[in-house]
Design a protein around this motif. Structure first.
Motif, PDB file in Angstrom:
ATOM      1  N   UNK A 109     -12.979   6.589  30.175  1.00  0.00           N
ATOM      2  CA  UNK A 109     -13.458   5.599  31.147  1.00  0.00           C
ATOM      3  C   UNK A 109     -14.066   6.318  32.350  1.00  0.00           C
ATOM      4  N   UNK A 110     -14.824   5.546  33.156  1.00  0.00           N
ATOM      5  CA  UNK A 110     -15.413   6.072  34.390  1.00  0.00           C
ATOM      6  C   UNK A 110     -14.619   5.572  35.589  1.00  0.00           C
TER       7      UNK A 110
ATOM      8  N   UNK B 151      -6.489  -6.834  40.804  1.00  0.00           N
ATOM      9  CA  UNK B 151      -7.755  -6.410  40.182  1.00  0.00           C
ATOM     10  C   UNK B 151      -8.448  -7.565  39.478  1.00  0.00           C
ATOM     11  N   UNK B 152      -9.746  -7.404  39.284  1.00  0.00           N
ATOM     12  CA  UNK B 152     -10.556  -8.368  38.548  1.00  0.00           C
ATOM     13  C   UNK B 152     -11.434  -7.621  37.547  1.00  0.00           C
TER      14      UNK B 152
ATOM     15  N   UNK C  31     -11.665   1.168  48.098  1.00  0.00           N
ATOM     16  CA  UNK C  31     -12.004   0.289  46.981  1.00  0.00           C
ATOM     17  C   UNK C  31     -12.208   1.169  45.754  1.00  0.00           C
ATOM     18  N   UNK C  32     -11.485   0.851  44.699  1.00  0.00           N
ATOM     19  CA  UNK C  32     -11.497   1.661  43.483  1.00  0.00           C
ATOM     20  C   UNK C  32     -12.005   0.794  42.336  1.00  0.00           C
ATOM     21  N   UNK C  33     -12.881   1.375  41.516  1.00  0.00           N
ATOM     22  CA  UNK C  33     -13.393   0.664  40.340  1.00  0.00           C
ATOM     23  C   UNK C  33     -13.401   1.610  39.142  1.00  0.00           C
TER      24      UNK C  33
ATOM     25  N   UNK D 263     -17.149  -3.262  30.663  1.00  0.00           N
ATOM     26  CA  UNK D 263     -16.196  -4.025  31.468  1.00  0.00           C
ATOM     27  C   UNK D 263     -15.818  -3.194  32.692  1.00  0.00           C
ATOM     28  N   UNK D 264     -15.847  -3.826  33.867  1.00  0.00           N
ATOM     29  CA  UNK D 264     -15.533  -3.139  35.119  1.00  0.00           C
ATOM     30  C   UNK D 264     -14.323  -3.786  35.769  1.00  0.00           C
ATOM     31  N   UNK D 265     -13.385  -2.945  36.172  1.00  0.00           N
ATOM     32  CA  UNK D 265     -12.181  -3.393  36.876  1.00  0.00           C
ATOM     33  C   UNK D 265     -12.233  -2.849  38.304  1.00  0.00           C
TER      34      UNK D 265
END
Length: 435
Positions: A169-170, A127-128, A183-185, A144-146
């Motif tokens: 969180x979303x 993850x980033x 793809x998960x965020x 902040x997005x992961x």
């Protein structure tokens, strides 16, 4: 070379081989789950087999192995074990395209089959965290997005701040172009606070392909905020003649510049006694003129802040009054008009001078007070003696006037008594004795 089950049966029939099955013959298989890039082992077993052939075929119905004979040219597929009761093969470097239903066939009449589903897990990428700009001002909103891709099934993302999980969180899941992985965020939204400065925010990706070892991305927060100021005093009850030290503690980011000390809204009035050293203000030889409000101000590029300390210098006499003055006054009040007790009063006064309750080092005011009290006691004693002497003198004159009237010219005492006015020869003799 690819061999189909039907062709093999026709081949056996042409050769005159009769294939018969019994009720106890039936192939047994198990579903297999493997991580992408790993190795899958497919096993087919038959408890009762009368030398009947076994075969493995892939989801495209291509024969992989017929007994111990390899039918498909794929270097990733190898024979593990081949016997009348078992046929096991392995598929290495498994890819997502290898997923599907594999078939084990037992060539009885009719042919008996068993299905085994091969599930290939897509490993999520590391993850980033994006959306962080340093530094962040206190009160600003942070997002902040992961994100992680390539997971199959979709991975789970969790947020932590200093090892404490953040729940609000979303979460968003999208299918990749290959229509097999996801793809998960996840987005963490909050207001920056000074308590978050230096906090470690981590994004953790959990997935069954990771074997209980999650992938983690971390971000250290840097929050800038105005100084927080506090004054600490070295003495909670400052007295005249003492020294007090005031320390100005200021915490901010960036670190505040040197603090500014003022008194009652102006500069410090006595620089010789009021010395500033960095964040410390030292005031020596305190007196009543030092009373007032002292302000400490700190500032940094974000802003400024200040706090105040009210200094009240206490009189040393007031602290000695309860233990020294009251017992001395009590000793003076006990004295009476009896002159003969002067030595006793002096002794009591001396005792009060050696009062063990007197504070050590504070002898100046004690001697002055006790000296004044001794003077008062001596004055009262002298007045008492004078009054007593006058009283005795007046009392003696009255006797001479009343009892010796008319006998001033008598040659001796006996004649005076006989000649005294109102005397009788046979009357009782009156005698007075003076000591």
């Amino acid at each position: 070379m690819r061999l189909k089950p039907g062709a093999l049966l026709r081949f056996y029939s042409l050769c005159g081989i009769l294939v018969q099955g019994s009720q106890g013959q039936f192939p047994l298989t198990q579903n297999v789950t493997v991580v992408e890039g790993g190795t899958a082992n497919l096993t087919c077993r038959v408890d009762q087999n009368d030398n009947t052939s076994l075969q493995w075929s892939n989801p495209a119905q291509q024969t992989l192995y017929f007994d111990d004979k390899k039918a498909l040219r794929d270097n990733r597929i190898e024979l593990v074990r081949a016997s009348w009761h078992e046929l096991s093969i392995s598929v290495s470097d498994v890819s997502l395209s290898d997923e599907g239903q594999y078939t084990c066939s037992l060539f009885t009449m009719p042919v008996k089959t068993s299905k085994a589903f091969l599930t290939v897990l897509g490993v999520p990428e590391k993850p980033q965290i994006t959306g962080f700009t340093s530094p962040v001002m206190e009160g600003e909103r942070m997002q902040l997005t992961c994100k992680t891709s390539g997971s199959k099934p979709a991975a789970d993302i969790r947020w932590f701040k200093n090892d404490k999980e953040v729940k609000d969180v979303q979460y968003l899941k999208e299918e990749d172009a290959n229509r097999k992985t996801f793809t998960v965020s996840s987005t963490l939204d909050f207001l920056a606070d000074r308590s978050d400065d230096g906090a470690v925010v981590s994004c953790r990706v959990d997935h069954e392909s990771l074997n209980s070892t999650p992938q983690i991305a971390m971000q250290v927060l840097e929050i800038h905020y105005t100084p927080l100021v506090k004054i600490i005093s070295s003495n909670s009850w400052p007295e005249e003649g003492q020294t007090i030290i005031l320390t100005c503690e200021s915490k901010g980011k960036p670190v505040p510049e040197p603090v500014l000390w003022t008194k009652d809204g102006g500069e410090l009035p006595d620089p010789e006694r009021m010395v500033v050293n960095g964040r410390v203000l030292s005031i020596s030889f305190l007196n009543k003129t030092d009373n007032g409000t002292y302000r400490c101000e700190a500032k940094n590029p974000i802003g400024r802040n200040s706090t105040e300390y009210v200094l009240i210098v206490h009189d040393v006499f007031n602290t000695l009054l309860p233990t020294t003055v009251i017992p001395s006054l009590t000793t003076a009040t006990v004295t009476t008009t009896v002159a003969l007790t002067a030595s006793t009063t002096t002794s009591a006064t001396a005792t009060s001078i050696r009062d063990p309750n007197a504070l050590a080092g504070q002898t100046g005011p004690d001697h002055a007070l006790i000296g004044g009290i001794v003077a008062v006691v001596v004055f009262v004693t002298l007045c008492s003696i004078i009054l007593l002497g006058r009283y005795l003198a007046r009392h003696k004159g009255t006797y001479l006037t009343n009892e010796a009237k008319g006998a001033e010219d008598a040659p001796d005492a006996d004649t005076a008594i006989i000649n005294a006015e109102g005397s009788q020869v046979n009357a009782e003799e009156k005698k007075e004795y003076f000591i």
